[in-house]
Design an enzyme around this catalytic site. Structure first.
Site, PDB file in Angstrom:
ATOM      1  N   LYS A  71     -13.137  14.953 132.398  1.00 22.71           N
ATOM      2  CA  LYS A  71     -13.617  16.301 132.139  1.00 22.71           C
ATOM      3  C   LYS A  71     -14.197  16.987 133.799  1.00 22.71           C
ATOM      4  O   LYS A  71     -14.933  15.841 134.040  1.00 22.71           O
ATOM      5  CB  LYS A  71     -14.615  16.177 131.283  1.00 22.71           C
ATOM      6  CG  LYS A  71     -15.194  17.902 130.789  1.00 22.71           C
ATOM      7  CD  LYS A  71     -16.289  17.760 129.741  1.00 22.71           C
ATOM      8  CE  LYS A  71     -16.508  19.172 129.075  1.00 22.71           C
ATOM      9  NZ  LYS A  71     -17.489  19.041 127.974  1.00 22.71           N
ATOM     10  N   SER A 146     -16.382  21.767 123.986  1.00 19.98           N
ATOM     11  CA  SER A 146     -15.761  22.552 125.277  1.00 19.98           C
ATOM     12  C   SER A 146     -14.770  21.271 126.148  1.00 19.98           C
ATOM     13  O   SER A 146     -14.305  21.850 127.082  1.00 19.98           O
ATOM     14  CB  SER A 146     -16.966  22.695 126.180  1.00 19.98           C
ATOM     15  OG  SER A 146     -17.606  21.323 126.495  1.00 19.98           O
ATOM     16  N   SER A 170     -19.089  19.023 121.828  1.00 14.81           N
ATOM     17  CA  SER A 170     -17.861  19.241 122.657  1.00 14.81           C
ATOM     18  C   SER A 170     -17.013  18.072 122.718  1.00 14.81           C
ATOM     19  O   SER A 170     -16.042  18.117 123.441  1.00 14.81           O
ATOM     20  CB  SER A 170     -18.269  19.690 124.026  1.00 14.81           C
ATOM     21  OG  SER A 170     -18.602  20.891 123.964  1.00 14.81           O
TER      22      SER A 170
HETATM   23  N1  GLN Z   1     -20.092  24.686 121.653  1.00  7.62           N
HETATM   24  C1  GLN Z   1     -21.302  24.442 122.267  1.00  7.62           C
HETATM   25  C2  GLN Z   1     -21.975  25.019 123.218  1.00  7.62           C
HETATM   26  O1  GLN Z   1     -21.206  25.861 123.521  1.00  7.62           O
HETATM   27  C3  GLN Z   1     -21.364  22.663 122.455  1.00  7.62           C
HETATM   28  C4  GLN Z   1     -21.025  22.472 123.828  1.00  7.62           C
HETATM   29  C5  GLN Z   1     -20.906  21.181 124.291  1.00  7.62           C
HETATM   30  O2  GLN Z   1     -21.117  20.437 123.469  1.00  7.62           O
HETATM   31  N2  GLN Z   1     -20.931  21.054 125.517  1.00  7.62           N
HETATM   32  O3  GLN Z   1     -23.136  24.982 123.590  1.00  7.62           O
END
Ligand code: GLN
Length: 481
Positions: A71, A146, A170
């Protein structure tokens, strides 16, 4: 060599060990797969050249010759890193994260940088400043975020493993959306050194794979204490693959979180797939208990405050002075402002504004401190539950992978995608998502297993027994030969 596409790490290792294939051939094969399919899937921001990939990896180790993608919020020495944001355009990392250093030491071939939501903020992958990753199971739908690119690349058989990060879901949400195994380890299990911070008190690196064994193998390589991360815990890392007996622990008690499974808005196809999975665990010998954890219903609201507060603090460092983009303005203050205005996308900006608001002198007690109190209650409710059950089970998500643009207007509904995942981040406990079926229109469904601190081995064992007696992980998306 077509059989390599969806081959497990274990199978590729066997071919390498028997010298049926060389690691150069394996690498070339997967680079070609990106060339062939990633024009549509758009999972990678960059695939490195073959020679430089090989030069970074050691020759022996538990992952020798096995390609994977990282990532783009985890630094890789001498490679660009952007967090899928314009503000880091042109920046090259000068060191390796502990996770990537450990993978290289185990011989893994780090093939490139995976797309993601900008600074890991999102649930669909749509906030990336560069490209929109598609779900290999249906390219009109999101892969989840994400860690969108990390999940899509593995689901499309472009690589057998990838790294993502999970602050509020995410890794687990995209794993569920893409029919993958994805883990958010115990906070402190994997070093955060070299993971660009979003919500520092929750961020963890974890792996995506198409099966449990491979996941355990990758996590064994990166888990363990690291003096470079003060939040890393000094608990010895074990070889999780040794826990995979094929059976569940004798007398295993699984607590079904009823108020999650029957939550308002839960998709009926997801609920029934999870109910079937619970029956399956019963057949495997598990003792099923129904539990209610009312505090998790405050998870998303609590997470909303804590994540924005931490994001606002962490992202203050991107000011045009030290990294990447710098706006061409003479006055220093204007330079800061213009750089941030040009460099950050709208999702990131809105979070910084909310974060600074909830931390501001007049409001911190009302929001941030309150959120921290609720957070402590969420953790203690989990710990209480683990006095009577070994692991907890609930769906990873409440709706199947959705179409692009679905939450363009209703942003709160997008935030609620983390409803079932963010409680584990707030509580610091490990959670694993595994495939547990498909909807009638062939969209993947994920099931979440949650355990007490440092119970990754037990989670893998419990997941493996299920996986090995169900067919879900063997299905492949169409049109990806
Ligand atoms: N969807 C969540 C956010 O936007 C989780 C993101 C993540 O785990 N990096 O904060």
């Amino acid at each position: 060599m077509n059989s390599l596409a969806f081959a497990s790490i274990k199978e590729i290792k066997e071919k390498l060990d028997k010298k049926e294939i060389s690691k150069e051939e394996v690498l070339r094969y997967f680079i070609k797969r990106f060339e062939r399919h990633d024009g549509v899937i758009d999972s990678a921001l960059e695939i490195f050249d073959e020679a430089s990939i090989l030069a970074h990896a050691s020759h022996a180790g538990t992952l020798a010759g096995i390609p994977g993608i990282i990532k783009d919020n985890i630094v890789q020495k001498d490679r660009p890193i952007t967090c899928a944001s314009k503000i880091l355009k042109g920046f090259t990392a000068t060191y390796d994260s502990t996770a990537t250093a450990r993978l290289k030491k185990e011989g893994a071939l780090l093939i490139g940088r995976a797309n993601c939501d900008e600074f890991a903020m999102g649930s669909s992958g749509e906030t990336s400043a560069y490209k929109t990753t598609k779900n290999p199971w249906d390219i009109d739908r999101v892969p989840g975020g994400s860690s969108s690119g990390s999940a899509a690349a593995v689901a499309a058989g472009l690589v057998p493993w990838s790294l993502g990060s999970d602050t509020g879901g995410s890794i687990r949400l995209p794993a569920a959306f893409c029919n993958l195994v994805g883990i958010k380890p115990t906070y402190g299990r994997v070093s955060r050194y070299g993971l660009i911070a979003y919500g520092s008190s929750m961020d963890q690196i974890g792996a995506f794979t198409r099966n449990v064994y491979d996941n355990a193998l990758v996590m064994a390589a990166i888990a363990g204490h690291d003096a470079k991360d003060s939040s890393s815990r000094n608990v010895p890392a074990t070889d999780y693959t040794k826990e995979l007996t094929g059976s569940i622990k004798p007398g295993l008690k699984i607590g079904i979180i009823e108020n999650a499974l029957y939550a308002e808005g839960m998709d009926p196809e997801i609920a029934s797939a999870v109910e079937v999975a619970i029956k399956h665990y019963e057949k495997l010998g598990a003792i099923i208990e129904k539990v209610k954890l009312p505090m998790i219903e405050y998870g998303a609201a609590t997470y909303f405050i804590v994540s924005r507060a931490e994001a606002a603090s962490n992202l203050a460092r991107f000011d045009g002075v030290r990294y990447g983009l710098r706006a061409d303005v003479d006055n220093l203050n204007d330079m800061y402002n213009k750089t941030r205005e040009e460099g950050f996308g709208s999702e990131v900006k809105s979070r910084i504004i909310v974060g600074n608001y909830v931390l501001s002198a007049g409001h911190a007690g009302q929001f941030y401190q309150k959120a921290n109190d609720v957070r402590a209650m969420i953790r203690s409710e989990f710990l209480q539950a683990f006095k009577s059950v070994d692991v907890l089970l609930m769906p990873t998500h409440s709706i199947p992978p959705f179409k692009f643009g679905s939450f363009k207007v209703d942003k709160l509904a997008m935030d609620l995608q983390d409803n079932f995942t963010c409680a584990a981040n707030l509580a610091h406990i490990p959670a694993l998502s595994i495939p547990c079926g498909f909807t009638a229109s062939k969209l993947p469904i994920g099931l979440q297993l949650i355990g007490p601190d440092f119970s990754e081995g037990l989670l893998y064992q419990t997941a493996y027994a299920y996986e090995q007696s169900t067919p879900w992980h063997t299905y492949k998306p169409d049109n990806l030969d």
